[in-house]
Design a protein around this motif. Structure first.
Motif, mmCIF file in Angstrom:
data_model
loop_
_atom_site.group_PDB
_atom_site.id
_atom_site.type_symbol
_atom_site.label_atom_id
_atom_site.label_comp_id
_atom_site.label_asym_id
_atom_site.label_seq_id
_atom_site.Cartn_x
_atom_site.Cartn_y
_atom_site.Cartn_z
ATOM 1 N N PRO A 1 2.578 109.658 -2.296
ATOM 2 C CA PRO A 1 2.290 108.556 -3.725
ATOM 3 C C PRO A 1 1.987 107.002 -3.595
ATOM 4 O O PRO A 1 1.708 106.642 -4.496
ATOM 5 C CB PRO A 1 4.070 108.773 -4.203
ATOM 6 N N ALA A 2 2.988 106.523 -2.877
ATOM 7 C CA ALA A 2 2.787 105.135 -1.772
ATOM 8 C C ALA A 2 1.211 104.643 -2.245
ATOM 9 O O ALA A 2 0.708 103.756 -2.283
ATOM 10 C CB ALA A 2 3.416 104.863 -0.661
ATOM 11 N N THR A 3 -0.223 105.188 -1.172
ATOM 12 C CA THR A 3 -1.005 105.026 -1.343
ATOM 13 C C THR A 3 -1.541 105.566 -2.495
ATOM 14 O O THR A 3 -2.838 104.644 -2.561
ATOM 15 C CB THR A 3 -1.139 105.832 -0.020
ATOM 16 N N THR A 4 -1.591 106.391 -2.631
ATOM 17 C CA THR A 4 -2.063 107.067 -4.545
ATOM 18 C C THR A 4 -2.309 105.457 -5.849
ATOM 19 O O THR A 4 -3.184 105.412 -6.111
ATOM 20 C CB THR A 4 -1.626 108.074 -4.874
ATOM 21 N N LEU A 5 -0.738 105.102 -5.358
ATOM 22 C CA LEU A 5 -0.363 103.904 -6.505
ATOM 23 C C LEU A 5 -1.940 103.145 -6.297
ATOM 24 O O LEU A 5 -1.523 101.988 -7.175
ATOM 25 C CB LEU A 5 1.236 103.740 -6.868
ATOM 26 N N GLN B 1 -18.773 93.325 -7.295
ATOM 27 C CA GLN B 1 -17.713 94.362 -7.483
ATOM 28 C C GLN B 1 -17.247 94.120 -6.033
ATOM 29 O O GLN B 1 -15.817 94.409 -6.354
ATOM 30 C CB GLN B 1 -19.131 95.726 -7.236
ATOM 31 N N VAL B 2 -17.762 93.890 -5.290
ATOM 32 C CA VAL B 2 -16.999 94.514 -3.666
ATOM 33 C C VAL B 2 -16.105 92.795 -3.527
ATOM 34 O O VAL B 2 -14.876 93.558 -3.384
ATOM 35 C CB VAL B 2 -17.842 94.130 -2.857
ATOM 36 N N LYS B 3 -15.595 91.784 -4.181
ATOM 37 C CA LYS B 3 -15.182 90.471 -4.234
ATOM 38 C C LYS B 3 -14.272 90.621 -5.566
ATOM 39 O O LYS B 3 -13.303 90.714 -5.115
ATOM 40 C CB LYS B 3 -16.076 89.626 -4.721
ATOM 41 N N ALA B 4 -14.854 91.252 -6.276
ATOM 42 C CA ALA B 4 -13.626 91.764 -7.142
ATOM 43 C C ALA B 4 -12.946 92.528 -6.900
ATOM 44 O O ALA B 4 -11.192 93.254 -6.973
ATOM 45 C CB ALA B 4 -14.145 92.156 -8.494
ATOM 46 N N ILE B 5 -13.068 93.698 -6.126
ATOM 47 C CA ILE B 5 -12.437 94.617 -5.949
ATOM 48 C C ILE B 5 -11.554 94.620 -4.571
ATOM 49 O O ILE B 5 -10.178 94.527 -4.845
ATOM 50 C CB ILE B 5 -12.878 96.004 -4.857
ATOM 51 N N GLN B 6 -11.705 93.310 -3.630
ATOM 52 C CA GLN B 6 -10.972 92.831 -2.635
ATOM 53 C C GLN B 6 -10.079 91.896 -3.061
ATOM 54 O O GLN B 6 -8.603 91.704 -2.660
ATOM 55 C CB GLN B 6 -11.699 91.640 -1.364
ATOM 56 N N THR B 7 -10.025 91.287 -4.182
ATOM 57 C CA THR B 7 -9.330 90.229 -5.175
ATOM 58 C C THR B 7 -7.832 91.534 -5.783
ATOM 59 O O THR B 7 -6.837 91.583 -5.421
ATOM 60 C CB THR B 7 -9.849 89.726 -6.441
ATOM 61 N N PHE B 8 -8.492 92.599 -6.140
ATOM 62 C CA PHE B 8 -7.308 93.952 -6.427
ATOM 63 C C PHE B 8 -6.740 94.380 -5.879
ATOM 64 O O PHE B 8 -5.542 94.622 -5.467
ATOM 65 C CB PHE B 8 -8.572 95.238 -7.196
ATOM 66 N N LEU C 1 -1.368 95.892 -2.810
ATOM 67 C CA LEU C 1 -1.189 95.897 -1.868
ATOM 68 C C LEU C 1 0.467 94.766 -1.002
ATOM 69 O O LEU C 1 1.157 95.640 -1.402
ATOM 70 C CB LEU C 1 -1.989 96.070 -0.289
ATOM 71 N N LEU C 2 0.223 93.365 -1.803
ATOM 72 C CA LEU C 2 1.309 93.034 -1.537
ATOM 73 C C LEU C 2 2.785 93.332 -2.894
ATOM 74 O O LEU C 2 3.571 93.634 -2.020
ATOM 75 C CB LEU C 2 1.124 91.361 -2.448
ATOM 76 N N LEU C 3 2.093 93.888 -4.093
ATOM 77 C CA LEU C 3 3.194 94.863 -4.595
ATOM 78 C C LEU C 3 3.782 96.013 -4.061
ATOM 79 O O LEU C 3 4.734 96.235 -4.336
ATOM 80 C CB LEU C 3 2.276 94.909 -5.943
ATOM 81 N N ALA D 1 1.318 103.048 4.496
ATOM 82 C CA ALA D 1 0.102 102.833 3.200
ATOM 83 C C ALA D 1 -0.542 101.518 3.049
ATOM 84 O O ALA D 1 -2.037 101.849 2.224
ATOM 85 C CB ALA D 1 1.056 102.616 2.424
ATOM 86 N N ALA D 2 -0.339 100.457 3.044
ATOM 87 C CA ALA D 2 -0.938 99.455 3.290
ATOM 88 C C ALA D 2 -2.663 99.425 4.142
ATOM 89 O O ALA D 2 -3.739 98.934 3.630
ATOM 90 C CB ALA D 2 -0.438 97.843 3.366
ATOM 91 N N PHE D 3 -2.350 99.296 4.812
ATOM 92 C CA PHE D 3 -3.626 99.265 6.280
ATOM 93 C C PHE D 3 -4.868 100.152 5.614
ATOM 94 O O PHE D 3 -5.340 100.624 5.675
ATOM 95 C CB PHE D 3 -2.818 99.561 7.831
ATOM 96 N N SER D 4 -3.608 101.592 5.192
ATOM 97 C CA SER D 4 -4.373 102.834 4.902
ATOM 98 C C SER D 4 -5.205 103.003 3.860
ATOM 99 O O SER D 4 -6.821 102.935 3.850
ATOM 100 C CB SER D 4 -3.557 104.258 5.050
ATOM 101 N N VAL D 5 -4.948 102.159 3.070
ATOM 102 C CA VAL D 5 -5.618 101.830 2.036
ATOM 103 C C VAL D 5 -7.100 100.784 1.438
ATOM 104 O O VAL D 5 -7.956 101.161 1.498
ATOM 105 C CB VAL D 5 -4.607 100.942 0.686
#
Length: 498
Positions: free
Chosen positions: A53-57, A82-89, A94-96, A129-133
């Motif tokens: 659930p952590a990686t899914t969220l 697209q890539v730039k915006a996705i990186q920002t997301f 992941l911090l959250l 979870a963060a590294f996997s995502v």
């Protein structure tokens, strides 16, 4: 024009890598089972119940919708935006995610882990979870750009190096080493994924906050419902594991984990190999219904045929596999594994329907389809275990996928998808072969059951080869003979050189 040969070419490349992944998984599970036993596999299962659930969220379905958007981008500039915006997301997400898991560490530890494991375990899982995502993000961009060879290479390096470090850590630290092994494995995948991602040479662009929000909003429109569907799936699995832990004990959770994991290895290899190539191509023809539905049917036809070959042999040698790959303690999971294999065989028919709905941007329909499966699955496993005990585990999966397929076909049928005569033929062949093999292994005593089932399996291979020749222009036996001849030739040359 049929895309069978394109499918086979890409699946061949990806399946070669998946075979290596399979071998590494077998080795890793074998040593883990020997060193830690069923209880250790149960703890690993509960770790996965926290991570899923952590990686899914954290992902919010963006890695999936990113494949669609990047694959349909008109030029490199649009891809870069697209890539730039996705990186920002992902930075924000992941911090959250890490913050939330740290805050909930005490609660998660009390409800899902044993007393011997400290709260620090959940802290470590937050970074796993963060590294996997992040690794999945790099892989998604490679997939969307059609760089299958680079994607396979990145996954191979990550899996091989990560498996070696994981086994070493578990050997020295045993139960406590499981979480550290997961953490190191996730960390290794990150720089490898970044290296191959950089080789794409995606141009660096400046993008305003307004444009970033607009792109992320579009990604989340699809990804959000994908996430809700994925989250419902992971939570159903979590609740199922907690239910089994409370009603049948930690060992049964270990048996359940082994059964689910092993039954999905072969089918997962087929689905991941096909899906990696299938979804981007499907997105490119989404405005051409005839080509789109042809592509979906072809994926089902060839996927189900290859799935049948693997599922049928697993029905015969399930107990041998469990003893060989784990240990004799896991023989109790034999029937569970057999039923689970039949259920996951149906996944080959189900997965193109989900991709079709995502490609068509029918987000609510996709969410309802996924939710129907996991709700029926949870109700089936809890109700079945209460009435029939452990022996019902696996049958619940067949029940849930039957509902999924019926609902999925109703949704796709309304937009024009029709099963081809060949798909019907392969489905009947698959279903009847599994029915006969289950009768053999359940009703006949050994060794007669294995003898009858083995003879029938030879017929299954012959029939599958005939279908491949007639309808797919693939000579399975000839290809196998060529491969064996090449291996013998290499061995002969090596011997002469010495």
């Amino acid at each position: 024009m049929s895309s069978y040969k394109s499918v086979i070419k890409n699946v061949g490349l990806l399946s070669s890598a998946k075979i290596i992944f399979l071998a590494l998984s077998v080795i890793r599970n074998k040593f883990t089972a020997v060193w830690l036993g069923a209880d250790g596999m149960g703890i690993m299962s509960m770790f996965n119940a926290i991570l899923s659930p952590a990686t899914t969220l954290a992902d919010m379905g963006v890695s999936t919708s990113a494949v669609r958007n990047i694959a349909s981008s008109k030029d490199d500039y649009e891809t870069a935006r697209q890539v730039k915006a996705i990186q920002t997301f992902y930075v924000l997400s992941l911090l959250l995610t890490i913050s939330i898991m740290v805050l909930l560490a005490g609660f998660l530890k009390r409800r899902m882990l044993t007393d011997s494991l400290g709260t620090w375990t959940v802290y470590a899982l937050a970074f796993v979870a963060a590294f996997s995502v992040l690794s999945n993000f790099f892989n998604s961009v490679l997939q969307a750009k059609g760089k299958i060879a680079k994607l396979v290479t990145a996954q191979l390096y990550s899996t091989i190096i990560g498996s070696v470090f994981t086994l070493v850590i578990i050997y020295f630290f045993r139960i406590d080493g499981i979480v550290w092994g997961l953490l190191v494995g996730a960390m290794i995948g990150l720089p490898i994924g970044w290296y191959f991602f950089n080789k794409l040479h995606i141009p660096k662009v400046e993008i305003s906050a307004k444009d970033s929000i607009s792109i992320i909003k579009d990604l989340l429109l699809t990804g959000g419902l994908v996430t809700l569907a994925g989250f419902s799936a992971t939570m159903c699995i979590v609740f199922a594991k907690v239910f089994l832990l409370n009603h049948l004990g930690l060992k049964v959770v270990g048996f359940y984990e082994v059964s689910v994991a092993f039954s999905n290895i072969y089918i997962g290899m087929i689905l991941q190999s096909m899906g990696t190539d299938f979804f981007p191509r499907l997105c490119q023809v989404v405005g051409q219904p005839r080509q789109m539905y042809q592509l979906v049917n072809e994926q089902m036809e060839i996927g189900l045929l290859f799935a049948t070959i693997g599922v049928d042999i697993c029905l015969i040698i399930a107990p041998t596999l469990l003893i060989t790959l784990y240990n004799s303690e896991f023989i109790a999971a034999t029937d569970m594994l057999r039923w689970q294999c039949v259920g996951v065989g149906l996944r080959v028919l189900g997965y193109p329907l989900g991709y079709l709905l995502m490609a068509q941007r029918r987000n609510i329909a996709y969410f309802c389809l996924q939710l129907s499966f996991w709700c029926s699955y949870y109700l089936a496993i809890t109700g079945g275990v209460r009435f029939f005990g452990m022996k019902f585990i696996g049958i619940d999966y067949i029940f849930a996928y039957a509902i999924y397929l019926c609902f999925g076909y109703i949704l796709a049928y309304k937009t024009g998808l029709r099963p081809t005569p060949l798909l019907k033929k392969v489905f009947i062949f698959s279903l009847s072969s599994q029915f006969i093999l289950l009768l053999s292994v359940f009703l006949l005593p050994p060794p007669y059951s294995y003898l009858v089932a083995s003879i029938f399996y030879i017929y299954v291979l012959w029939k599958a080869d005939q279908i491949l020749k007639l309808h797919f222009e693939i000579n399975l036996m000839a290809n196998l003979r060529i491969m064996l001849s090449r291996i013998r030739l290499r061995i002969f040359k090596h011997d002469n050189s010495e």
